[in-house]
Structure formats: structure tokens, C-alpha cells
Design an enzyme around this catalytic site. Structure first.
Site: not given
Ligand code: NAP
Length: 296
Positions: A98, A54, A121
């Protein structure tokens, strides 16, 4: 006849090139630099590799990016304080924590603490709710990636019978919500199957578009697929290691059999996988534009 391959690697590259140009324009015309922070707690090898990918992508696209590593024993309170700091930081437009988090931290509490405007997200209930009522700011990354794969591969979605296998909050439910919306490139008739579905093959055989996110190798075999269907395999299952020690990955669909029956199919790896990080970048750019009031 063998199905056409829907190559996520290529579609992801195309979208990243578009994003790179957009980031350059945002910087030149508006002085906006999309900012992403990825927060990693502990050193789980899979999480380290996801976060590294990422970060690498965000740098390639010209973002301002921060990798914030925290020790595995960080307290929940300290992690919430960190999120609060980034919620208030005007240079940061997207916050990604994460997952999974260590057991002593309440994952839900942490995800709910992220400002919905920075929730790239799209897991925050505000963003989940906005998707359901048809007014999303952000779409969750994997389902958005699936949608883009379908659109950019020229698949007819409107009026199609879509069957989704799996009802998780991160894949099954949101892809169903996206494809049933009354908007262009959606308007599908959607059925969602799960472990309590009676006679799953009855449903999957009706599908013009079959989306499988069950996390079970060979959950879908050729006899469960209609001739000419488009098959999107979201599953990622590690079934062993090569002699060189590399993980062997397979999807949820019996690829070798089903590719002879479908009209188009995504491979694993190289299908849905590469789209997920790309759509995270898309959301970060969108968050930056929304914050600056320049989003279309
Ligand atoms: P999950 O939370 O474990 O959910 C799996 C869903 O599939 C559940 O709703 C379950 O039903 C259903 N299911 C499982 N076995 C089934 C069966 N035999 N028949 C019918 N339904 C069945 O999984 P997830 O997070 O959605 O992920 C699914 C897969 O996609 C995993 O392999 C994951 O690694 C992969 N994935 C890939 C990406 C990517 O970027 N490529 C992103 C996310 C996930 P119940 O609800 O009844 O238990």
C-alpha cells in the site's frame, strides 16, 4: 437531455460475481486458491481503509489472504526482505504494497523488488513495458477498470476519438496505452492532455470519449465537452466535510453541467472508484492461473 449514468458499483458487482464463480472452479477443478498479501506500513487512516477494503473483498471472493502490518519505522532492508519472502511463497500469487510509504523508504526500489509475476498492481517496469508492446499479463487496476466500464456499458471504442486529461503513470499513460492497442474493444485514436497542453478545450471538444484524471475539481466544464460524448471522471477530490464529519467527494468534471451535454457519464463516488479494487482481484486470479499454467 440528462446523460445515462455509468454505474461502477453495479459493473464492479457483476465482475466480482464472475470472479467468485471462477475462484470456486479453480479450487474444485485445479486445487488452486488465489493468494493475496497486502502489506501496510504504518497506520495512515486512508491507507488502513484502502487495505481493509482490499482484504474484505479478497475474503468475499474466497482467496487465501494475508494482511501484513508493519511498523512505520520498518527499515527499507527489512521491507525488501519481507517482499522477498512473499516472492518465494507459492501460496501467494499477488503482492500489494500500500502506497504511500514513509519517506525513509525508496518506493521505487520496493515496487521493483516485487516479482513481476506477482505484481498485481502492474506498476513494475516489466509489466508497464509488456502493456506498451501489446503483450500484457496484467493491466494496472484503475485503467483496466475504466476499460471494463466502457466495454460493459456498450460504448463504441474502436475508431473513436479518445481524449485523456492527465499523464500519470497510474492512470493517464496506461489508459492511453490500453485504448490505442490493436485489439478488439480498443483501436481508438488517443490524445493525451496535461498542464502544458495549449488550448485544452480544443482537444476535449473533439472527444467521443473523454477520460479525466487531473485531480482538480471542475477541471472540465460543459463548454469543454462535445454533445453526446461519453465522460469518464477518474478524479477523487475531498472538498470538505458534511456536518456528520464525512468527507465530501467530487470528481474532476462539473457533473451537474456536463451531465446535460454528455450521452453517458460516471458519477463520483460510485463510478471508477469501485472498479479499482475489483480489477486488483481480477489480477490476483490471473496471477494464480498463470502460476499454475491454466490461464487462457
Ligand atoms: P497525478 O499523478 O497528480 O496526475 C495528474 C495529471 O493531471 C498530471 O499529468 C497533470 O499534468 C494533469 N493535470 C492536472 N491539472 C491539470 C489541468 N488543469 N489541465 C490539464 N492537466 C492537468 O494524479 P493521478 O494519480 O493520475 O490521479 C488523478 C485523479 O484521479 C486524482 O483525483 C486521484 O485521486 C484520482 N484517482 C482515482 C482512482 C480511483 O480508483 N477512482 C485511482 C487513481 C487516481 P502534468 O503532468 O503536466 O503535471
Amino acid at each position: 437531455m440528462a446523460a445515462r449514468l455509468i454505474k461502477g458499483t453495479e459493473v464492479a458487482k457483476e465482475i466480482r460475481e464472475e470472479l467468485k464463480k471462477e475462484v470456486e472452479e479453480l479450487k474444485e477443478k485445479h486445487g488452486i486458491e488465489p493468494g493475496l498479501v497486502t502489506i501496510l506500513v504504518g497506520e495512515d487512516p486512508a491507507s488502513v481503509s484502502y487495505v481493509t477494503a482490499k482484504q474484505r473483498t479478497s475474503k468475499e471472493l474466497g482467496f487465501y489472504s494475508i494482511q501484513d502490518n508493519q511498523p512505520v519505522d520498518i527499515s527499507e532492508e527489512a521491507l525488501l526482505a519481507l517482499i522477498d519472502k512473499y516472492n518465494k511463497d507459492p501460496k501467494i500469487h499477488g503482492i500489494l504494497v500500500q502506497l504511500p510509504l514513509p519517506k525513509h523508504i525508496d518506493e521505487t526500489k520496493v515496487l521493483y523488488a516485487i516479482d513481476p509475476k506477482k505484481d498485481v498492481d502492474a506498476f513494475h517496469p516489466v509489466n508497464v513495458g509488456k502493456l506498451l508492446i501489446g503483450e500484457p499479463d496484467f493491466l494496472p487496476c484503475t485503467p483496466h477498470g475504466i476499460w471494463q466500464l466502457l466495454i460493459r456499458s456498450g460504448v463504441q471504442i474502436e475508431g473513436s476519438e479518445v481524449v485523456v486529461v492527465g499523464r500519470s503513470n497510474i492512470v493517464g499513460k496506461p489508459i492511453a496505452a490500453i485504448l490505442m492497442q490493436k485489439v478488439p474493444n480498443a483501436n481508438a485514436t488517443v490524445t493525451v492532455c496535461h498542464t502544458r497542453t495549449k488550448d485544452m478545450a480544443f482537444h476535449t471538444r473533439r472527444a467521443d470519449i473523454l477520460i479525466v484524471a487531473a485531480g482538480r475539481p471542475k477541471a472540465i466544464t460543459a463548454d469543454m465537452v462535445k454533445d453526446g460524448a461519453v465522460v469518464i471522471d477518474v478524479g477523487v477530490n475531498r472538498i470538505g466535510k458534511t456536518p456528520e464529519g464525512k468527507a465530501i467527494l467530487v470528481g474532476d468534471v462539473d457533473f451537474e453541467e456536463v451531465k446535460e451535454k454528455a450521452s453517458a457519464i460516471t458519477p463520483v463516488p460510485g463510478g471508477v472508484g469501485p472498479m479499482t479494487i475489483t480489477m486488483l482481484m481480477f489480477n490476483t486470479v490471473k496471477a494464480a492461473k498463470l502460476a499454475a499454467g491454466v490461464a487462457k
